[in-house]
Design an enzyme around this catalytic site. Structure first.
Site, mmCIF file in Angstrom:
data_model
loop_
_atom_site.group_PDB
_atom_site.id
_atom_site.type_symbol
_atom_site.label_atom_id
_atom_site.label_comp_id
_atom_site.label_asym_id
_atom_site.label_seq_id
_atom_site.Cartn_x
_atom_site.Cartn_y
_atom_site.Cartn_z
ATOM 1 N N GLY A 36 -2.949 -3.224 4.430
ATOM 2 C CA GLY A 36 -2.766 -4.048 5.632
ATOM 3 C C GLY A 36 -1.504 -3.625 6.363
ATOM 4 O O GLY A 36 -0.707 -2.819 5.849
ATOM 5 N N LEU A 37 -1.312 -4.189 7.529
ATOM 6 C CA LEU A 37 -0.137 -3.874 8.348
ATOM 7 C C LEU A 37 1.159 -4.201 7.605
ATOM 8 O O LEU A 37 1.161 -5.047 6.707
ATOM 9 C CB LEU A 37 -0.159 -4.715 9.633
ATOM 10 C CG LEU A 37 -1.231 -4.419 10.674
ATOM 11 C CD1 LEU A 37 -1.165 -5.475 11.780
ATOM 12 C CD2 LEU A 37 -1.055 -3.020 11.252
ATOM 13 N N ALA A 39 4.275 -6.154 6.871
ATOM 14 C CA ALA A 39 4.549 -7.598 7.010
ATOM 15 C C ALA A 39 3.289 -8.454 6.983
ATOM 16 O O ALA A 39 3.338 -9.645 7.291
ATOM 17 C CB ALA A 39 5.359 -7.912 8.267
ATOM 18 N N SER A 40 2.174 -7.858 6.600
ATOM 19 C CA SER A 40 0.960 -8.682 6.487
ATOM 20 C C SER A 40 1.065 -9.603 5.270
ATOM 21 O O SER A 40 0.433 -10.664 5.231
ATOM 22 C CB SER A 40 -0.293 -7.798 6.384
ATOM 23 O OG SER A 40 -0.217 -6.935 5.267
ATOM 24 N N GLY A 41 1.833 -9.194 4.268
ATOM 25 C CA GLY A 41 2.021 -10.039 3.084
ATOM 26 C C GLY A 41 1.579 -9.383 1.786
ATOM 27 O O GLY A 41 1.513 -10.044 0.740
ATOM 28 N N LYS A 42 1.311 -8.097 1.828
ATOM 29 C CA LYS A 42 0.829 -7.382 0.631
ATOM 30 C C LYS A 42 1.770 -7.561 -0.561
ATOM 31 O O LYS A 42 1.346 -7.946 -1.649
ATOM 32 C CB LYS A 42 0.683 -5.868 0.927
ATOM 33 C CG LYS A 42 -0.262 -5.545 2.060
ATOM 34 C CD LYS A 42 -0.314 -4.057 2.329
ATOM 35 C CE LYS A 42 0.976 -3.438 2.819
ATOM 36 N NZ LYS A 42 1.467 -3.949 4.111
ATOM 37 N N SER A 107 0.367 -2.041 -3.625
ATOM 38 C CA SER A 107 0.563 -2.554 -2.257
ATOM 39 C C SER A 107 1.056 -1.438 -1.354
ATOM 40 O O SER A 107 2.229 -1.056 -1.430
ATOM 41 C CB SER A 107 1.614 -3.656 -2.239
ATOM 42 O OG SER A 107 1.417 -4.558 -3.272
HETATM 43 P P1 ADP Z 1 4.035 -6.248 3.385
HETATM 44 O O1 ADP Z 1 4.190 -5.968 1.922
HETATM 45 O O2 ADP Z 1 2.595 -6.379 3.802
HETATM 46 O O3 ADP Z 1 4.815 -5.328 4.271
HETATM 47 P P2 ADP Z 1 5.744 -8.476 2.866
HETATM 48 O O4 ADP Z 1 5.091 -9.196 1.746
HETATM 49 O O5 ADP Z 1 6.900 -7.575 2.564
HETATM 50 O O6 ADP Z 1 4.604 -7.706 3.675
HETATM 51 O O7 ADP Z 1 6.238 -9.499 3.971
HETATM 52 C C1 ADP Z 1 5.411 -10.542 4.441
HETATM 53 C C2 ADP Z 1 6.294 -11.639 5.057
HETATM 54 O O8 ADP Z 1 5.436 -12.668 5.557
HETATM 55 C C3 ADP Z 1 7.202 -12.267 4.020
HETATM 56 O O9 ADP Z 1 8.438 -12.547 4.631
HETATM 57 C C4 ADP Z 1 6.460 -13.565 3.666
HETATM 58 O O10 ADP Z 1 7.329 -14.577 3.236
HETATM 59 C C5 ADP Z 1 5.801 -13.917 5.003
HETATM 60 N N1 ADP Z 1 4.589 -14.730 4.915
HETATM 61 C C6 ADP Z 1 4.323 -15.803 5.672
HETATM 62 N N2 ADP Z 1 3.148 -16.345 5.368
HETATM 63 C C7 ADP Z 1 2.612 -15.603 4.374
HETATM 64 C C8 ADP Z 1 1.403 -15.667 3.629
HETATM 65 N N3 ADP Z 1 0.475 -16.611 3.856
HETATM 66 N N4 ADP Z 1 1.178 -14.714 2.691
HETATM 67 C C9 ADP Z 1 2.087 -13.748 2.455
HETATM 68 N N5 ADP Z 1 3.255 -13.627 3.136
HETATM 69 C C10 ADP Z 1 3.541 -14.562 4.094
#
Ligand code: ADP
Length: 204
Positions: A36-37, A39-42, A107
């Protein structure tokens, strides 16, 4: 795709079967591939899933994009070629962890469908479960979260080739699991991953 370079090498089989290893560990290994993008939450979801799995007595291990780029893949950047090599290596490493009996939580933005499909094919060929989990979110929400300030930099032109801004993200067409973190809570997302593993008898 990477070519075999070395010659005069022969695969050396062991005598322990995957079945024996699973019996010893009391679990079957698998890879959950979060894509996923940024900051998607991976990573957030994978961290929480790993915590629950370990608490429940399962061997689980996370492979995370930035962490791997600080070690194994420190010689790779973000060109299309390097992104492909990044995912190729992670596909192989995930397969090794899963083959060893671990629930491997990988991730990676992994923006290109062909690269993810190659990781899946590696697992399929070996008969190892591969669960693609699309962590979906609107770009606007990801940009608003921007926990590392990367979107801001990309918009300012300080980062080139940033996924979702000036580099493509090819959404999975047939992911085993889709989690939309714009609408689902972290708790609900974790529960969905666990249910998916449970549904495949991977948590027995
Ligand atoms: P990725 O790994 O996809 O780059 P991150 O997990 O590092 O993303 O960051 C996702 C951000 O979004 C975190 O700051 C997290 O706290 C926030 N967030 C908000 N809502 C959610 C959710 N429902 N699930 C996961 N992350 C979330």
């Amino acid at each position: 795709m990477a070519e075999q370079v070395a010659t005069n090498i022969t695969w050396h089989d062991g005598t322990v079967t995957r079945h024996e290893r699973a019996a010893c560990l009391q679990q079957t290994g698998a890879t959950v591939w979060f894509t996923g993008l940024s900051a998607s939450g991976k990573s957030t979801i994978a961290v929480a899933v790993e915590q629950v799995l370990i608490q429940r007595g399962h061997a689980a291990y996370r492979l995370d994009g930035d962490n791997i780029r600080m070690g194994l893949n420190k010689n790779l950047g973000f060109s299309a070629e390097d992104r492909t090599e990044n995912i190729r290596r992670i596909g192989e490493v995930s397969k090794l962890f899963a083959d060893a009996g671990v629930l491997c939580l990988s991730s990676f933005i992994s923006p290109y469908a062909a690269d993810r499909d190659a990781a899946r094919a590696l697992h399929d060929e070996a008969g190892i479960p591969f669960i693609e989990c699309y962590v979906e979110v609107d770009l606007a929400i990801a940009e608003e979260r921007d926990p590392k300030g990367l979107y801001k930099k990309a918009r300012a032109g300080e980062i080139k080739g940033f996924t979702g801004i000036d580099d493509p993200y090819e959404a999975p067409a047939n992911a085993e699991l889709v989690i939309n973190t714009g609408t689902m809570s972290l708790e609900a997302s974790v529960a969905a991953v666990l249910a998916c593993l449970e549904g495949r008898d991977l948590l027995t």
